[in-house]
Design a protein around this motif. Structure first.
Motif, PDB file in Angstrom:
ATOM      1  N   ALA A 388      29.131  16.731 -34.272  1.00 51.44           N
ATOM      2  CA  ALA A 388      27.979  17.022 -34.860  1.00 51.44           C
ATOM      3  C   ALA A 388      28.109  17.385 -36.151  1.00 51.44           C
ATOM      4  O   ALA A 388      27.064  17.270 -37.090  1.00 51.44           O
ATOM      5  N   ASN A 389      29.339  18.062 -36.937  1.00 51.65           N
ATOM      6  CA  ASN A 389      29.609  18.064 -38.074  1.00 51.65           C
ATOM      7  C   ASN A 389      30.136  16.802 -38.835  1.00 51.65           C
ATOM      8  O   ASN A 389      29.706  16.733 -40.138  1.00 51.65           O
ATOM      9  N   ARG A 418      21.847  11.974 -44.802  1.00 49.29           N
ATOM     10  CA  ARG A 418      21.161  13.097 -44.674  1.00 49.29           C
ATOM     11  C   ARG A 418      19.710  13.293 -44.434  1.00 49.29           C
ATOM     12  O   ARG A 418      18.771  13.776 -43.365  1.00 49.29           O
ATOM     13  N   LEU A 423      18.526  18.484 -37.654  1.00 44.75           N
ATOM     14  CA  LEU A 423      19.323  19.315 -37.033  1.00 44.75           C
ATOM     15  C   LEU A 423      18.639  20.439 -36.261  1.00 44.75           C
ATOM     16  O   LEU A 423      17.932  21.192 -37.041  1.00 44.75           O
ATOM     17  N   SER A 425      19.879  23.851 -34.227  1.00 43.30           N
ATOM     18  CA  SER A 425      21.038  24.451 -33.508  1.00 43.30           C
ATOM     19  C   SER A 425      20.717  25.773 -33.145  1.00 43.30           C
ATOM     20  O   SER A 425      19.586  26.097 -32.874  1.00 43.30           O
ATOM     21  N   ILE A 505      20.014  15.924 -34.087  1.00 38.85           N
ATOM     22  CA  ILE A 505      21.311  16.607 -33.432  1.00 38.85           C
ATOM     23  C   ILE A 505      20.692  18.040 -32.880  1.00 38.85           C
ATOM     24  O   ILE A 505      20.191  18.701 -33.617  1.00 38.85           O
ATOM     25  N   ASP A 507      22.340  21.109 -31.334  1.00 40.46           N
ATOM     26  CA  ASP A 507      23.405  21.906 -31.086  1.00 40.46           C
ATOM     27  C   ASP A 507      23.350  22.987 -30.173  1.00 40.46           C
ATOM     28  O   ASP A 507      23.026  24.311 -30.624  1.00 40.46           O
TER      29      ASP A 507
END
Length: 607
Positions: A388-389, A418, A423, A425, A505, A507
């Motif tokens: 994910a990073n 980006r 994202l 998380s 993403i 997380d």
């Protein structure tokens, strides 16, 4: 910068610092001119004293001298005061602008630094550099320069007057200058080293304070107040000791200067009295010389004290320019992504974190088709979060390639890459701003209220937003402290919905929530995932049973791939993890049911 900077390094550092003064040269020059005129006319006062004593007390004055001398002195001091005010104000304006520019330059660099920089440097030290160290720079950039120009001109003017009055006596005064210079130079290195130590301790103070405030609940529940107090006190005391050492080093210069000045003054008085006895000087000349000598002491003392200011400023400048000179994220990409489909390819990707010896990823390869949901599962340390990073290029891959729609992400501009990734998380980052501002963040900050409303509705966030005192205009507090975990997660999902990026993403977005919050957040996530290529890093395997594909990782490698049903049938790593979690969940449900039954039994007995 090294701790033992050479004189050449210091000159370069100082010249670079003065470069920030250049845009404000007009105000700077005006300040210097005003201060220069104010200082260069210093000899006027002892000259008036000479004329006054030689004429005024000898009976040789004119009829209006009794008025002209006092008025002349009054006008002289008024003009000098006005020039000093204008000079000080202009220099302060320049100084504050330099501080603002340096802080802006530091912040601009900080927000563009690579992710590993923040792993290696504490946030407290960074904040201390921006808030504390920059303030120390102004002492060298403008304050010391002001003193240098102003007092140097005063010394020059007074010395000229002294030479005019009596060059022999003036030579005695000048003879002390080399001794003063040697003393000043001897203290320079010590002052610079101590100043660095003070700045470092200030960073530690900020760090301890920040951790104690942000972690106040942990501090209280685990009884850490005494420990944190000891940490804070020890650092404060260290800074106090360093500050006292700096004070000793700086203050020791003044007595040395005053000693040599006193020696010179004693010799001058002896010679002057002898000259007066031989009618080689007048009373007015002698008083004027002594007055000028005494007036010379103050600017000389300030000129020697300026060394401490410069060394503190240069130490601060080293710290400031260390941040400004840090290399930002490497971005050699030239491709602008537009209307992407969302295909993701990991091709034999290897990665090692900076400073680590073992690889976090070892030849990882998989492909995610547009609109597909791929879940990454595995024990802690298996490499899920690393993937994910790497996709948004928080870290560069060590070997192999990652492609989006067939384009290597190294060839894509970072901002462009980006802009197509959202994202959500486990650790939700909210800012101390309104609900609306946290949803419409960054590139979508100008989104309409209708768009923000629609995103919040789709994220199942309206139910709690509309109950808040000011609705969308309610402040959420630092890091969203006024909201529950589930509410913070739904705001993060609303933010991702508003961005409307084709790649998502997730997380471990639901791992820290209770069952009811997880259900609501999962509903919002299902809405968010529709039509998007999604990488899901899952802790609870029950939440990814419907994923199009599950990638099982272990020790940085992919060990299994397939659907939930396929992996269960294989009885491999995934099936083992699933059985363990299923057994744990069963025990939790049995314990909850048993607790509920006991509570009901006790209730019936009381009835």
């Amino acid at each position: 910068m090294s701790d033992t900077a050479t004189p050449l390094d210091s000159r370069r550092l100082y010249l670079r610092l003065l470069g920030y003064v250049r845009p404000y040269w007009f105000a700077f020059v005006a300040a210097i001119v005003c201060m220069g005129i104010s200082s260069i006319v210093e000899p006027v006062f002892p000259a008036v004293m000479k004329s006054l004593l030689d004429r005024g007390f000898s009976g040789a004055t004119g009829r209006l001298d009794w008025l002209l001398y006092p008025l002349g002195i009054l006008v002289f001091f008024i003009i000098r005061a006005l020039l000093g005010f204008v000079g000080d104000y202009a220099m302060s304006w320049v100084s504050n602008n330099v501080v603002s520019e340096l802080r802006e330059a530091m912040f601009e660099r900080i927000i563009r630094l690579p992710a590993h920089y923040f792993s290696d440097h504490t946030s407290g030290r960074l904040m201390s550099r921006v808030t504390y160290d920059v303030s120390g720079v102004t002492g060298a950039a403008t304050g010391a320069l002001t003193t240098l120009v102003k007092d140097s001109l005063s010394v020059f003017g007074l010395l000229c007057w002294l030479v005019y009055l009596n060059w022999k006596l003036t030579l005695v005064a000048i003879a002390t200058f080399p001794f003063i210079a040697i003393a000043v130079r001897a203290f320079s290195g010590r002052l610079r080293r101590i100043s660095r130590g003070i700045q470092e301790s200030q960073g530690v103070i900020t760090q301890v304070l920040q951790e104690s405030i942000e972690g106040h609940k942990i501090v209280k529940i685990f009884g850490g107040q005494d420990y944190e107090r000891e940490r804070f006190v020890s650092t404060v005391q260290l800074q106090r000791r360093l500050a006292m050492r700096a004070t000793i080093a700086a203050a020791a210069q003044s007595p040395i200067v005053q000693f040599f000045a006193a020696v010179a003054l004693a010799i001058i008085m002896a010679v002057a009295l002898r000259q007066a006895a031989n009618d080689q000087t007048t009373v007015g000349g002698f008083v004027s010389f002594i007055t000028a000598m005494l007036m010379l002491l103050a600017p000389l003392r300030r000129l020697t004290d300026i060394n401490a200011t410069i060394q503190r400023g240069l130490a601060a400048a080293e710290s400031v320019f260390t941040v400004i000179d840090e290399q930002p994220e490497l971005d050699q990409g030239t491709i602008e992504l537009e209307n992407i489909q969302g295909k993701i390819e990991f091709d034999s990707v290897h990665f090692t974190y900076p400073g680590a010896t073992d690889e976090a990823l070892k030849g990882v390869s998989f492909t995610t088709q547009p609109g597909e949901c791929v879940a990454l599962v595995g024990p802690s340390g298996s490499g899920k979060t690393t993937i994910a990073n790497l996709l948004p290029r928080f870290y560069p891959v060590s070997q192999g390639a990652i492609r989006v729609d067939g384009e290597n992400i190294n060839d894509i501009r970072i901002d462009s890459l980006r802009s197509h990734i959202a994202l959500v998380s486990q650790e939700v980052i909210l800012f101390n701003d309104t609900v609306a501002a946290n949803i419409a963040y960054g590139a979508r900050r100008n989104a309409s209220r209708e768009e923000i409303y629609a995103a919040a509705k789709a994220a199942n966030a309206l139910e709690f937003i509309e109950t808040m005192p000011q609705g969308f205009d309610t402040l959420v507090g630092e890091k969203g402290v006024k909201l529950s975990g589930g509410q913070r997660q739904r705001l993060a999902i609303a933010r991702a919905l508003l961005k409307n990026a084709p790649i998502l993403i997730l997380d471990e977005a639901t791992s820290a929530l209770d069952s009811e919050s997880e259900r609501r957040v999962q509903d919002a996530l299902d809405t968010l995932m529709q039509g998007r290529t999604t990488l899901v890093i899952a802790h609870r395997l029950s939440t990814i049973e419907n994923a199009d594909r599950i990638v099982v990782m272990q020790h940085g490698r992919i060990v299994e791939t397939g659907t939930h049903a396929e992996l269960i049938v294989r009885s491999g790593v995934y099936a083992h993890l699933y059985q363990i979690q299923y057994a744990q969940e069963e025990r939790s449900r049995d314990e909850a049911e048993k607790t509920g039954a006991n509570d009901l039994h006790r209730h019936l007995q009381r009835q």
